[in-house]
Scaffold this motif. Structure first.
Motif, PDB file in Angstrom:
ATOM      1  N   LEU A   1       0.766  -1.140  -0.088  1.00  0.00           N
ATOM      2  CA  LEU A   1       0.024  -0.140   0.135  1.00  0.00           C
ATOM      3  C   LEU A   1       0.794   1.337  -0.050  1.00  0.00           C
ATOM      4  N   ILE A   2       0.369   2.145  -0.828  1.00  0.00           N
ATOM      5  CA  ILE A   2       0.926   3.607  -0.765  1.00  0.00           C
ATOM      6  C   ILE A   2       0.199   4.711   0.022  1.00  0.00           C
ATOM      7  N   ALA A   3       0.449   5.427   0.792  1.00  0.00           N
ATOM      8  CA  ALA A   3      -0.160   6.368   1.497  1.00  0.00           C
ATOM      9  C   ALA A   3      -0.555   7.641   0.292  1.00  0.00           C
ATOM     10  N   LEU A   4      -1.768   8.006   0.601  1.00  0.00           N
ATOM     11  CA  LEU A   4      -1.879   9.328  -0.575  1.00  0.00           C
ATOM     12  C   LEU A   4      -2.424  10.452   0.362  1.00  0.00           C
ATOM     13  N   ASP A   5      -1.733  10.739   1.678  1.00  0.00           N
ATOM     14  CA  ASP A   5      -1.878  11.891   2.211  1.00  0.00           C
ATOM     15  C   ASP A   5      -1.751  13.258   1.571  1.00  0.00           C
ATOM     16  N   GLY A   6      -2.503  14.228   1.673  1.00  0.00           N
ATOM     17  CA  GLY A   6      -1.897  15.483   0.833  1.00  0.00           C
ATOM     18  C   GLY A   6      -2.650  15.594  -0.455  1.00  0.00           C
TER      19      GLY A   6
END
Length: 354
Positions: free
Chosen positions: A128-133
Motif C-alpha cells: 500500500l502507498i499512502a495518499l495523504d495530501g
C-alpha cells in the motif's frame, strides 16, 4: 462467476497480521481484462477461487497486528507488485489479482488471492502507498496512478536526468503515452515520440508544449534511425521501449541505434520475437541495455510526490469512469482504450458523474 458477482464477495474486515483491509473506491481496468477473466492468457492464476483486479484506490477499513504506518480511514493506493519479504537473492514475486511472476510464487498467490475488484479487499501492508495530501483529487482520478507506475519505474531504472533527451517507442500505447508524460515531469528537455500513425502522435505533441517531437516509423530501418536521431538533435541519452506484442524487432533496434554514445535503452514491452543485439555497435558505443520489470516502492512514492507537486498532470489522461454495478460494460470499454485514456470502475463521485 461473473466479474460483477465477484465484486459482491466482500471479505470481513478482520485482517491477518501484517495485512490491511481496504474498502475499494476506484479500480483502473487492464485493456485485456476480458481475455484474462476468460482464462485465455498464459498466466499463473491463483490455485483456488480469486478476484481479479490489480491497482486501485481505497480507504483503510481495518489494520492487522504489526502494521504501524497506516490508519483506519486513510486513503491509499493499492500496488499489486508484491515481493516476498525474505533476505534471499531472488525473492518470490507476484502481481496480486493477476498472476504469479516467479516459479516459486504459488504460495503467495494462495495467501492473497483476491485483487482490487472487491468491495473489501485484504492486502499485505507492504503493497500500500499512502495518499495523504492529495485530498483535492478524486479517487477515480488517482486511479490513473496505476497507468504511470510501470513506465515511471522504468524511467527511474534508466536513470533519466533533467535536461536529457528521451525516445519513447510505443508512445501512443497505454503505458507508452504515460511514459512520455512522466519523462516530461522528470525534466526531460525533449521527448521523441515514436508511433506508426501521425494523428495520435500529434495529440502527444500538443501536451508536450514544444518539448515533444513526433516520428512516424516507416519500417525502413536506416530511414527510421536517421529520423529518430534528427528529431533527438543528434541522438538520445535514454530510450524507453514499451512496444506491445511486436512481431518484429525493427522499431526496437532503430530505437537502440538512435542513442548517443553511452546511451541507455530500457526494455519494458512485450515483444513476441527475439531481439538481435548488434554486438559490435554495443561495444563501440558503450550502450547500456536494461531489461526492467515493474517498479520499486521508492518509485511509487516518488510518483505520488510528483503528482502532489503538480509536476505530473493526471488530468491529461482522459478518464472513462463506470460504476461498479456496470463492471461488465467497463471491461468492454477497457478493451477499446487508446493512448492517454483510462477506464475506471468506481463508486459514485462528482468527477465521475458530472
Amino acid at each position: 462467476m461473473s466479474p460483477a458477482s465477484r465484486l459482491r464477495c466482500a471479505t470481513s474486515p478482520n485482517p491477518r497480521r501484517g495485512a490491511v483491509v481496504v474498502r475499494m473506491e476506484a479500480v483502473p481496468l487492464l485493456s485485456y481484462m476480458r481475455t484474462y477473466i476468460e482464462g485465455k492468457l498464459p498466466y499463473s492464476y491463483p490455485p483456488g477461487p480469486f478476484t481479479p483486479g490489480t491497482n486501485g484506490i481505497g480507504r483503510v477499513a481495518a489494520i492487522g497486528e504489526g502494521v504501524v504506518a497506516f490508519r483506519v480511514g486513510q486513503r491509499v493506493a493499492v500496488n499489486p507488485y508484491w515481493l516476498a519479504n525474505e533476505a534471499v537473492r531472488e525473492p518470490a514475486q507476484v502481481l496480486i489479482g493477476l498472476t504469479g511472476v516467479s516459479a516459486d510464487s504459488a504460495p503467495m498467490l494462495a495467501e492473497f488471492p483476491h485483487g482490487t475488484l472487491r468491495e473489501l479487499a485484504e492486502f499485505p501492508a507492504s503493497t500500500l502507498i499512502a495518499l495523504d495530501g492529495l485530498d483535492s483529487l478524486t479517487s477515480e482520478r488517482l486511479a490513473v496512478l496505476g497507468k504511470f507506475a510501470v513506465p515511471f519505474g522504468g524511467l527511474r531504472r534508466g536513470r533519466l536526468a533533467a535536461g536529457e533527451t528521451v525516445v519513447v517507442n510505443g508512445a501512443t500505447g497505454y503505458f507508452g503515452s504515460a511514459a512520455m508524460l512522466a519523462a516530461l515531469a522528470m525534466g526531460a528537455s525533449r521527448v521523441v515520440a515514436l508511433g506508426r500513425h501521425f494523428e495520435p502522435l500529434q495529440a502527444l505533441v500538443e501536451l508536450g508544449r514544444g518539448r515533444v517531437v513526433p516520428v512516424v516509423l516507416s519500417g525502413d530501418a536506416g530511414q527510421d534511425v536517421e529520423a529518430i536521431r534528427t528529431a533527438a538533435g543528434g541522438g538520445a541519452d535514454l530510450a524507453f521501449d514499451m512496444v506491445g506484442n511486436a512481431e518484429d524487432a525493427n522499431a526496437t533496434l532503430a530505437t537502440l541505434r538512435s542513442l548517443r554514445r553511452a546511451g541507455r535503452l530500457v526494455l519494458m514491452g512485450s515483444m513476441l520475437v527475439d531481439l538481435p543485439i548488434p554486438y559490435r555497435q554495443m561495444l563501440q558505443n558503450n550502450w547500456e541495455l536494461i531489461g526492467h520489470f515493474m517498479y520499486t516502492p521508492a518509485d511509487y512514492l516518488a510518483l505520488v510526490a510528483l503528482v502532489a507537486s503538480r509536476q505530473l498532470p493526471l488530468e491529461a489522461v482522459e478518464l472513462k469512469p463506470y460504476p461498479f454495478a456496470a463492471l461488465e460494460a467497463a471491461i468492454d470499454e477497457a478493451g477499446r482504450m487508446q493512448g492517454l485514456q483510462c477506464t475506471v470502475a468506481c463508486t459514485e463521485s462528482a468527477e465521475a458523474w458530472d
